[in-house]
Design a protein around this motif. Structure first.
Motif, PDB file in Angstrom:
ATOM      1  N   GLY A  11      -5.884   1.355  18.815  1.00 48.99           N
ATOM      2  CA  GLY A  11      -5.701   2.784  18.510  1.00 48.99           C
ATOM      3  C   GLY A  11      -6.108   3.034  17.062  1.00 48.99           C
ATOM      4  O   GLY A  11      -6.991   2.365  16.520  1.00 48.99           O
ATOM      5  N   THR A  12      -5.420   3.967  16.415  1.00 47.80           N
ATOM      6  CA  THR A  12      -5.751   4.350  15.035  1.00 47.80           C
ATOM      7  C   THR A  12      -5.704   3.152  14.094  1.00 47.80           C
ATOM      8  O   THR A  12      -6.650   2.873  13.354  1.00 47.80           O
ATOM      9  CB  THR A  12      -4.752   5.425  14.547  1.00 47.80           C
ATOM     10  OG1 THR A  12      -4.743   6.492  15.494  1.00 47.80           O
ATOM     11  CG2 THR A  12      -5.162   5.980  13.201  1.00 47.80           C
ATOM     12  N   VAL A  13      -4.574   2.413  14.131  1.00 44.05           N
ATOM     13  CA  VAL A  13      -4.400   1.306  13.177  1.00 44.05           C
ATOM     14  C   VAL A  13      -5.298   0.122  13.537  1.00 44.05           C
ATOM     15  O   VAL A  13      -5.936  -0.480  12.671  1.00 44.05           O
ATOM     16  CB  VAL A  13      -2.917   0.863  13.120  1.00 44.05           C
ATOM     17  CG1 VAL A  13      -2.744  -0.296  12.153  1.00 44.05           C
ATOM     18  CG2 VAL A  13      -2.031   2.036  12.702  1.00 44.05           C
ATOM     19  N   GLU A 126       4.215  -5.987   6.478  1.00 39.12           N
ATOM     20  CA  GLU A 126       3.980  -5.026   5.392  1.00 39.12           C
ATOM     21  C   GLU A 126       3.685  -3.625   5.920  1.00 39.12           C
ATOM     22  O   GLU A 126       4.112  -2.628   5.340  1.00 39.12           O
ATOM     23  CB  GLU A 126       2.804  -5.509   4.516  1.00 39.12           C
ATOM     24  CG  GLU A 126       2.579  -4.701   3.260  1.00 39.12           C
ATOM     25  CD  GLU A 126       3.778  -4.727   2.319  1.00 39.12           C
ATOM     26  OE1 GLU A 126       4.463  -3.692   2.237  1.00 39.12           O
ATOM     27  OE2 GLU A 126       4.037  -5.760   1.672  1.00 39.12           O
ATOM     28  N   ALA A 127       2.953  -3.533   7.034  1.00 39.33           N
ATOM     29  CA  ALA A 127       2.535  -2.220   7.545  1.00 39.33           C
ATOM     30  C   ALA A 127       3.655  -1.476   8.265  1.00 39.33           C
ATOM     31  O   ALA A 127       3.493  -0.315   8.641  1.00 39.33           O
ATOM     32  CB  ALA A 127       1.343  -2.401   8.495  1.00 39.33           C
ATOM     33  N   ALA A 128       4.798  -2.141   8.463  1.00 38.91           N
ATOM     34  CA  ALA A 128       5.881  -1.498   9.219  1.00 38.91           C
ATOM     35  C   ALA A 128       6.596  -0.423   8.409  1.00 38.91           C
ATOM     36  O   ALA A 128       7.253   0.447   8.962  1.00 38.91           O
ATOM     37  CB  ALA A 128       6.886  -2.548   9.706  1.00 38.91           C
ATOM     38  N   VAL A 129       6.518  -0.488   7.091  1.00 38.40           N
ATOM     39  CA  VAL A 129       7.206   0.486   6.229  1.00 38.40           C
ATOM     40  C   VAL A 129       6.231   1.027   5.201  1.00 38.40           C
ATOM     41  O   VAL A 129       5.589   0.258   4.486  1.00 38.40           O
ATOM     42  CB  VAL A 129       8.402  -0.155   5.497  1.00 38.40           C
ATOM     43  CG1 VAL A 129       9.077   0.863   4.590  1.00 38.40           C
ATOM     44  CG2 VAL A 129       9.415  -0.725   6.484  1.00 38.40           C
ATOM     45  N   GLY A 130       6.134   2.355   5.149  1.00 35.77           N
ATOM     46  CA  GLY A 130       5.380   2.969   4.053  1.00 35.77           C
ATOM     47  C   GLY A 130       3.876   2.844   4.150  1.00 35.77           C
ATOM     48  O   GLY A 130       3.197   2.873   3.124  1.00 35.77           O
ATOM     49  N   GLY A 131       3.327   2.734   5.380  1.00 39.74           N
ATOM     50  CA  GLY A 131       1.869   2.715   5.525  1.00 39.74           C
ATOM     51  C   GLY A 131       1.215   1.684   4.629  1.00 39.74           C
ATOM     52  O   GLY A 131       1.501   0.502   4.725  1.00 39.74           O
ATOM     53  N   GLY A 132       0.346   2.143   3.747  1.00 43.17           N
ATOM     54  CA  GLY A 132      -0.405   1.227   2.889  1.00 43.17           C
ATOM     55  C   GLY A 132       0.320   0.827   1.619  1.00 43.17           C
ATOM     56  O   GLY A 132      -0.229   0.080   0.803  1.00 43.17           O
ATOM     57  N   GLY A 299       1.765   7.339   3.495  1.00 44.81           N
ATOM     58  CA  GLY A 299       2.701   6.634   4.370  1.00 44.81           C
ATOM     59  C   GLY A 299       2.185   6.390   5.767  1.00 44.81           C
ATOM     60  O   GLY A 299       2.866   5.791   6.588  1.00 44.81           O
ATOM     61  N   ALA A 300       0.995   6.857   6.051  1.00 43.94           N
ATOM     62  CA  ALA A 300       0.433   6.676   7.402  1.00 43.94           C
ATOM     63  C   ALA A 300      -1.072   6.863   7.307  1.00 43.94           C
ATOM     64  O   ALA A 300      -1.612   7.102   6.235  1.00 43.94           O
ATOM     65  CB  ALA A 300       1.035   7.702   8.362  1.00 43.94           C
ATOM     66  N   GLY A 301      -1.718   6.757   8.475  1.00 41.17           N
ATOM     67  CA  GLY A 301      -3.173   6.943   8.508  1.00 41.17           C
ATOM     68  C   GLY A 301      -3.868   5.618   8.703  1.00 41.17           C
ATOM     69  O   GLY A 301      -3.349   4.563   8.339  1.00 41.17           O
ATOM     70  N   ALA A 302      -5.064   5.687   9.295  1.00 42.04           N
ATOM     71  CA  ALA A 302      -5.802   4.470   9.670  1.00 42.04           C
ATOM     72  C   ALA A 302      -6.078   3.589   8.459  1.00 42.04           C
ATOM     73  O   ALA A 302      -5.798   2.387   8.476  1.00 42.04           O
ATOM     74  CB  ALA A 302      -7.107   4.859  10.340  1.00 42.04           C
ATOM     75  N   GLY A 303      -6.597   4.179   7.379  1.00 36.62           N
ATOM     76  CA  GLY A 303      -6.986   3.379   6.210  1.00 36.62           C
ATOM     77  C   GLY A 303      -5.802   2.726   5.535  1.00 36.62           C
ATOM     78  O   GLY A 303      -5.814   1.524   5.243  1.00 36.62           O
ATOM     79  N   ALA A 304      -4.752   3.530   5.310  1.00 34.05           N
ATOM     80  CA  ALA A 304      -3.581   3.013   4.589  1.00 34.05           C
ATOM     81  C   ALA A 304      -2.914   1.883   5.357  1.00 34.05           C
ATOM     82  O   ALA A 304      -2.630   0.816   4.808  1.00 34.05           O
ATOM     83  CB  ALA A 304      -2.589   4.153   4.356  1.00 34.05           C
ATOM     84  N   ALA A 306      -4.120   0.086   7.874  1.00 34.83           N
ATOM     85  CA  ALA A 306      -5.039  -1.053   8.031  1.00 34.83           C
ATOM     86  C   ALA A 306      -5.070  -1.900   6.766  1.00 34.83           C
ATOM     87  O   ALA A 306      -5.184  -3.131   6.826  1.00 34.83           O
ATOM     88  CB  ALA A 306      -6.442  -0.543   8.352  1.00 34.83           C
ATOM     89  N   SER A 307      -4.944  -1.265   5.598  1.00 36.22           N
ATOM     90  CA  SER A 307      -4.895  -1.994   4.326  1.00 36.22           C
ATOM     91  C   SER A 307      -3.717  -2.968   4.315  1.00 36.22           C
ATOM     92  O   SER A 307      -3.855  -4.142   3.953  1.00 36.22           O
ATOM     93  CB  SER A 307      -4.776  -0.987   3.169  1.00 36.22           C
ATOM     94  OG  SER A 307      -4.301  -1.610   1.999  1.00 36.22           O
ATOM     95  N   ALA A 308      -2.536  -2.482   4.752  1.00 42.26           N
ATOM     96  CA  ALA A 308      -1.342  -3.333   4.765  1.00 42.26           C
ATOM     97  C   ALA A 308      -1.462  -4.445   5.806  1.00 42.26           C
ATOM     98  O   ALA A 308      -1.111  -5.598   5.543  1.00 42.26           O
ATOM     99  CB  ALA A 308      -0.107  -2.481   5.045  1.00 42.26           C
TER     100      ALA A 308
END
Length: 428
Positions: A11-13, A126-132, A299-304, A306-308
């Motif tokens: 999906g997005t992530v 890391e990606a579970a909290v606070g997006g990137g 706090g969300a979004g594909a780029g942020a 995915a970074s985490a």
């Protein structure tokens, strides 16, 4: 030899993560060592924003977690099942897991970490909290020598976006929510966000790391933003506050129980979290000797996100490449004990309350007397105007034990002059 990834979900992530891994020029050299070996999807013929060969894509997710060639399983499908079962199977098969799934970690963390510890592998989240925003690793590593006493966060972008627009436009909750859904900032079913459940998952994870114990999600007091009205936002502003949905984990002394809670809160305008607006997240960590540290970002979004996810993958690749003994205590979540959580009645906090009263003399005096009977000291009490025939009175207390405040309110509700108590909010 490359490190082989099995990715569950595109999906997005998942898409953002694949894009980042495929575009590794100018990023960390270890990214070159990673091979996207298998990607599990629901449907093979759906059009996608990334190019992957037909041998890589599969609808058989079980085959990925059972494949001996897969080194790291990346779970970005979300939801509780089959995500939980697949994570557990991957760990049992000796594979490291990277996950963005706060709901599964908050509910099944004990089972997941126990399985990982028994198999001698890592779970990275890391990606579970606070997006990137990098906050999980710092809590495990950089800040781990500190005695943390408070973790306070704006950790849900949807609710922060709604409250920010209510504040800037003077709009009411229902209108902004409908607009946020139209723009894709809020889900068709916004319950997890607006009722505070998503933030509760996240603060349970942060509290567990910050205070070195497991958190029972049922013990996290959770209140959402549906009750926050534009009237309260306007009064808060007059009083020098903004209203934010805060997730708070706090321990007053090393021996006292934790307070872990999510609720709308009046935040003083000078506080670092007061200026975090829109879909942004921020987490403020206070500890000794460091003082205050704030993590801020999308706090969300594909780029942020995915970074985490990719930074976690990179950490694991480094471990696999150097054959580090898989017992690095700074990467694991190995605590077994559950934290003792104090009941809300024991919480010491300040309150904002709004009363609608019949316009008769002596109402303010009666309110003051009732509060005084329960040791509730008032910072301010003002009659702000009228709503129709009813007078509106706004009260802000000094620090008070929540149980005492509730007892005072129960008595006030029975006063003949009190028509209703439309709002009750905590003050930071």
């Amino acid at each position: 030899m490359g490190v082989k990834l099995g990715i569950l979900g595109l999906g997005t992530v998942g898409t953002g993560t694949v894009q980042l891994l495929q575009d590794s020029a100018g990023r960390h050299p270890l990214l070159q060592e990673i091979e996207i070996y298998r990607v599990g999807v629901r449907s093979l013929d759906k059009p996608r924003a990334v190019e992957l060969s037909t041998e890589v894509l599969t609808t058989d997710l079980e085959s990925i977690v059972n494949d001996p060639a897969v080194d790291i399983v990346v779970e970005v499908m979300g939801g509780l099942e089959p995500a939980r079962s697949l994570i557990l199977k991957a760990l049992s098969n000796g594979k490291h897991v990277v996950t963005a799934n706060k709901a599964a970690i908050a509910r099944f963390g004990a089972e997941i970490f126990t399985t990982a510890n028994q198999a001698g592998v890592y779970v990275m989240l890391e990606a579970a909290v606070g997006g990137g925003i990098p906050v999980i690793q710092p809590l495990k590593q950089s800040l781990s020598v500190n005695r943390i006493h408070t973790v306070t966060g704006i950790v849900n972008g949807t609710t922060n976006y709604i409250l920010t627009r209510m504040q800037t436009e003077g709009s009411n909750f229902d209108d902004v929510l409908a607009d946020a859904q139209r723009l894709g900032y809020a889900e068709a079913d916004p319950t997890a966000d607006v009722d505070g459940l998503d933030a509760a998952d996240k603060i349970a994870i942060l509290a567990s790391l910050g205070f070195g114990g497991r958190i029972n999600l049922q013990d996290v007091y959770t209140e959402g933003i549906r009750q926050v009205s534009k009237t309260d936002i306007a009064y808060a502003e007059k009083l020098g506050f903004v209203i934010k949905l805060l997730a708070i984990a706090k321990r007053d002394t090393p021996s006292s129980p934790l307070s872990v809670r999510v609720h709308p809160t009046l935040v003083p305008q000078a506080h670092p979290l007061a200026s975090i607006n829109g879909v942004y997240n921020a987490i403020l960590v206070e500890g000794e000797p460091i003082g205050q540290v704030m993590f801020f970002g999308p706090g969300a979004g594909a780029g942020a996100t995915a970074s985490a996810v990719t930074s976690d993958i990179l950490n694991l690749v480094a471990v696999l490449k150097t054959n580090t003994a898989v017992a690095n205590p700074l990467l694991t979540c190995g605590h077994q004990e559950y934290c003792q959580i104090a009941p809300m009645a024991e919480l010491i906090t300040r309150f904002y309350a709004r009363f609608l009263t019949n316009d008769q003399p002596g109402v303010i005096g009666k309110l003051g007397t009732c509060f005084g009977n329960y040791g509730v000291s008032l910072e301010s009490i003002v009659q702000t105007g009228f709503q129709g025939e009813l007078a509106e009175i706004v009260v802000v207390t000094h620090d008070v034990r929540e149980g005492n405040f509730r007892q005072a309110l129960a008595e006030i509700r029975d006063l003949e002059a009190i028509e209703s108590i439309p709002s009750l909010l905590r003050v930071l």
